[in-house]
Design an enzyme around this catalytic site. Structure first.
Site, PDB file in Angstrom:
ATOM      1  N   GLU A  14       0.827  -1.217   0.000  1.00 41.94           N
ATOM      2  CA  GLU A  14       0.000   0.000   0.000  1.00 41.94           C
ATOM      3  C   GLU A  14       0.858   1.263   0.000  1.00 41.94           C
ATOM      4  OE1 GLU A  14      -2.196  -0.423   3.632  1.00 41.94           O
ATOM      5  OE2 GLU A  14      -3.404  -2.086   2.900  1.00 41.94           O
ATOM      6  N   PRO A  15       1.765   1.422  -0.942  1.00 44.26           N
ATOM      7  CA  PRO A  15       2.615   2.620  -0.905  1.00 44.26           C
ATOM      8  C   PRO A  15       1.830   3.870  -1.311  1.00 44.26           C
ATOM      9  CG  PRO A  15       3.037   1.379  -2.912  1.00 44.26           C
ATOM     10  CD  PRO A  15       2.037   0.565  -2.109  1.00 44.26           C
ATOM     11  N   GLY A  16       2.075   4.957  -0.635  1.00 41.67           N
ATOM     12  CA  GLY A  16       1.444   6.223  -0.987  1.00 41.67           C
ATOM     13  C   GLY A  16       2.509   7.256  -1.316  1.00 41.67           C
ATOM     14  N   ARG A  17       3.130   7.774  -0.285  1.00 42.10           N
ATOM     15  CA  ARG A  17       4.130   8.828  -0.445  1.00 42.10           C
ATOM     16  C   ARG A  17       5.215   8.490  -1.474  1.00 42.10           C
ATOM     17  NH1 ARG A  17       4.953  12.229   3.666  1.00 42.10           N
ATOM     18  NH2 ARG A  17       4.028  10.694   5.069  1.00 42.10           N
ATOM     19  N   ARG A  44       1.641  19.982   5.549  1.00 38.64           N
ATOM     20  CA  ARG A  44       2.613  19.105   6.222  1.00 38.64           C
ATOM     21  C   ARG A  44       3.577  19.864   7.145  1.00 38.64           C
ATOM     22  NH1 ARG A  44       6.041  16.449   3.971  1.00 38.64           N
ATOM     23  NH2 ARG A  44       5.941  14.740   5.449  1.00 38.64           N
ATOM     24  N   TYR A  98       3.221  18.565  10.886  1.00 37.18           N
ATOM     25  CA  TYR A  98       4.279  17.658  11.369  1.00 37.18           C
ATOM     26  C   TYR A  98       5.635  18.339  11.480  1.00 37.18           C
ATOM     27  CZ  TYR A  98       1.098  14.476   8.769  1.00 37.18           C
ATOM     28  OH  TYR A  98       0.037  13.814   8.228  1.00 37.18           O
ATOM     29  N   CYS A 155      -4.056  33.263   8.425  1.00 42.17           N
ATOM     30  CA  CYS A 155      -3.925  33.962   9.704  1.00 42.17           C
ATOM     31  C   CYS A 155      -3.703  32.994  10.853  1.00 42.17           C
ATOM     32  CB  CYS A 155      -5.133  34.853   9.934  1.00 42.17           C
ATOM     33  SG  CYS A 155      -5.100  36.238   8.796  1.00 42.17           S
ATOM     34  N   GLU A 156      -2.558  32.349  10.840  1.00 38.75           N
ATOM     35  CA  GLU A 156      -2.100  31.445  11.885  1.00 38.75           C
ATOM     36  C   GLU A 156      -0.583  31.485  11.861  1.00 38.75           C
ATOM     37  OE1 GLU A 156      -4.006  29.304  13.817  1.00 38.75           O
ATOM     38  OE2 GLU A 156      -5.930  29.544  12.803  1.00 38.75           O
ATOM     39  N   TYR A 214       0.070  13.956  -0.018  1.00 37.81           N
ATOM     40  CA  TYR A 214      -0.421  14.666   1.164  1.00 37.81           C
ATOM     41  C   TYR A 214      -0.343  16.181   0.982  1.00 37.81           C
ATOM     42  CZ  TYR A 214       0.111   9.942   2.878  1.00 37.81           C
ATOM     43  OH  TYR A 214       0.025   8.584   3.003  1.00 37.81           O
TER      44      TYR A 214
HETATM   45  C1  LIG Z   1      -1.498   6.130   5.006  1.00 36.70           C
HETATM   46  C2  LIG Z   1      -1.545   4.671   4.758  1.00 36.70           C
HETATM   47  C3  LIG Z   1      -0.797   4.113   3.722  1.00 36.70           C
HETATM   48  C4  LIG Z   1       0.164   4.898   2.872  1.00 36.70           C
HETATM   49  O1  LIG Z   1       1.234   5.357   3.628  1.00 36.70           O
HETATM   50  P1  LIG Z   1       2.512   6.050   2.899  1.00 36.70           P
HETATM   51  O2  LIG Z   1       3.358   6.436   4.034  1.00 36.70           O
HETATM   52  O3  LIG Z   1       1.986   7.217   2.149  1.00 36.70           O
HETATM   53  O4  LIG Z   1       3.134   5.027   2.022  1.00 36.70           O
HETATM   54  C5  LIG Z   1      -0.929   2.755   3.494  1.00 36.70           C
HETATM   55  N1  LIG Z   1      -1.763   1.987   4.253  1.00 36.70           N
HETATM   56  C6  LIG Z   1      -2.501   2.505   5.251  1.00 36.70           C
HETATM   57  C7  LIG Z   1      -3.386   1.611   6.026  1.00 36.70           C
HETATM   58  C8  LIG Z   1      -2.408   3.859   5.540  1.00 36.70           C
HETATM   59  O5  LIG Z   1      -3.131   4.357   6.557  1.00 36.70           O
END
Ligand SMILES: *Cc1c(COP(=O)(O)O)cnc(C)c1O
Length: 418
Positions: free
Chosen positions: A277-280, A316, A320, A346-347, A375
């Site tokens: 499940e890669p996102g970033r 971000r 963070y 305005c923060e 993100y």
């Molecule tokens: C956010 C998330 C991801 C993706 O995470 P990355 O850090 O963007 O790779 C994958 N699986 C689950 C369950 C998540 O909550």
């Protein structure tokens, strides 16, 4: 993944296309994504895991742009979703429902029904009451719910505390002993079929070791589940691989990540399909947020660079303390000196960078906030009455407006008469 953006004759460009031209044509703030870079990162994962059965499910929460999702779907990607809204976004992009996994601790009955009807590939369930509700919804709809329990491996991830998810005290996952009991309880259930076991330990993790530790635990756990008579066919190892945001920072490649994970899994993984499940690591480096300098001002001995983008476009840093490199679209000669780079919101938290050494900048100049493809837009808001920005997708030297800028009318459209 490396960035597709580089200086060419003093101008920051994607291939031969200078980004300044896009800022002038489409306005700022503006997200720009290079589709070839997204597909390149996806392809790197495909190659890294080619020797085992696998399915990559890109995390929609990192980037839900329809044009981008559609290109990934055509390349064979599945998707990791965390809501009914993301399910709708995936279906609208032409995503294959069987390649969708549904994660998250708070799925509602309505979201479960929509996912059951669509025929998604896997529900990652995170608690006993959620599983009871899923079983109930599946029975009512007379659809089989493919089940994975997200186990909490109790592994510390060296990342920001807001994006670490794999420790015992976090809201995510189920302790392994409880998960085993749930697999036993639902074995033979008419409408629930346990097919997978899952983990996800956090995000922006730059060290392969915690992934290896979590996957090793997941593999042992799956062996126990199978010994108890549940015929699992997949392991979902989550996402979380980080990228190099800072100059000099190093991130493992998908290949290095795959080596660590597959070695840790060993024979516990034999015969099981891996779900990732890669996102970033798919989206971040492929995107930039373009912004114009509105003003330069001096306060308390500090130089403030005030941009037309704020945390409404890229939260971000405020959320963070995250670092994004900031590059001028046109290089100016001159010495670098420290700047506070801030937005118009305005923060006080609307700050992209403190004491950042930047080359000379003047009002009207354009800058790029780098690595904003993940993100970024997906966390954008209308705070301070700011319409959401536009998104442009580049492919093979052509620019396409993939999502136009929100209008004030659209921003206010759901309210009644005053
Ligand atoms: C956010 C998330 C991801 C993706 O995470 P990355 O850090 O963007 O790779 C994958 N699986 C689950 C369950 C998540 O909550």
């Amino acid at each position: 993944m490396s960035r597709p953006f580089a200086y060419r004759r003093g101008q920051l460009a994607c291939g031969a296309m200078p980004l300044a031209g896009l800022a002038r044509r489409f306005g700022t703030p503006l997200f720009v994504y290079d589709l070839d870079a997204v597909l390149g990162a996806y392809g790197a994962y495909e190659r890294a895991f080619a020797r085992v059965p696998h399915q990559i499910c890109a995390a929609v929460k990192a980037n839900a742009n329809r044009t981008v999702l559609a290109a990934l779907a055509r390349a064979g990607s599945g998707f990791d979703i965390v809501s009914g809204g993301e399910l709708a976004q995936v279906l609208a992009a032409g995503g294959e429902p069987r390649r969708v996994v549904f994660s998250g601790v708070g799925k509602t009955a309505g979201e479960m029904d929509a996912a059951l009807r669509a025929g998604i590939g896997l529900f990652n369930v995170e608690s006993a009451p959620e599983l009871a509700l899923l079983a109930e919804r599946a029975r009512r709809l007379r659809r089989i719910a493919p089940l994975g329990l997200r186990v909490n491996p109790d592994v510390a991830a060296p990342t920001h505390r807001h994006i670490a998810t794999g420790r015992r005290g976090h809201k995510f996952g189920v302790a392994p002993a409880e998960a085993l009991a749930l697999y036993r309880q639902y074995a033979g259930h008419r409408w629930v079929r346990a097919t997978a076991a899952s983990v996800h330990i956090g995000s922006q993790i730059l060290d392969p070791a915690p992934f290896a530790a979590a996957v090793r635990r997941l593999g042992h756990f799956a062996a126990e589940v199978r010994a108890a008579g549940c015929a699992l066919e997949a392991l979902d190892i989550g996402g979380g691989l980080g990228i190099a945001y800072r100059p000099g920072e190093r991130a493992p490649s998908p290949a290095a990540y795959a080596r660590a994970v597959l070695a840790a899994l060993g024979k516990d993984g034999a015969g099981l399909r891996l779900i990732l499940e890669p996102g970033r690591s798919i989206f971040a480096a492929a995107g930039v947020l373009l912004s114009r300098v509105l003003y330069i001002k001096h306060n308390g001995g500090l130089r403030f660079v005030i941009l037309d983008a704020g945390f409404t476009e890229l939260i971000r840093p405020a959320l963070y303390g995250a670092y994004h490199e900031i590059l001028p679209l046109r290089r100016r000669p001159g010495r670098r000196s420290p700047a506070e780079v801030v937005g118009p919101v305005c923060e006080t938290a609307d700050t992209f960078a403190h004491a950042r050494p930047l080359s000379p900048l003047a009002a009207g100049d354009l800058v790029a906030l780098m690595d904003a493809g993940a993100y970024g837009y997906s966390l954008a808001s209308n705070y301070n009455g700011r319409p959401r920005p536009a998104e442009v997708v580049l492919q093979r030297g052509r620019a396409r407006l993939a999502r136009r800028r929100e209008t004030l009318e659209e921003m206010m459209a759901r309210e009644g008469k005053a």
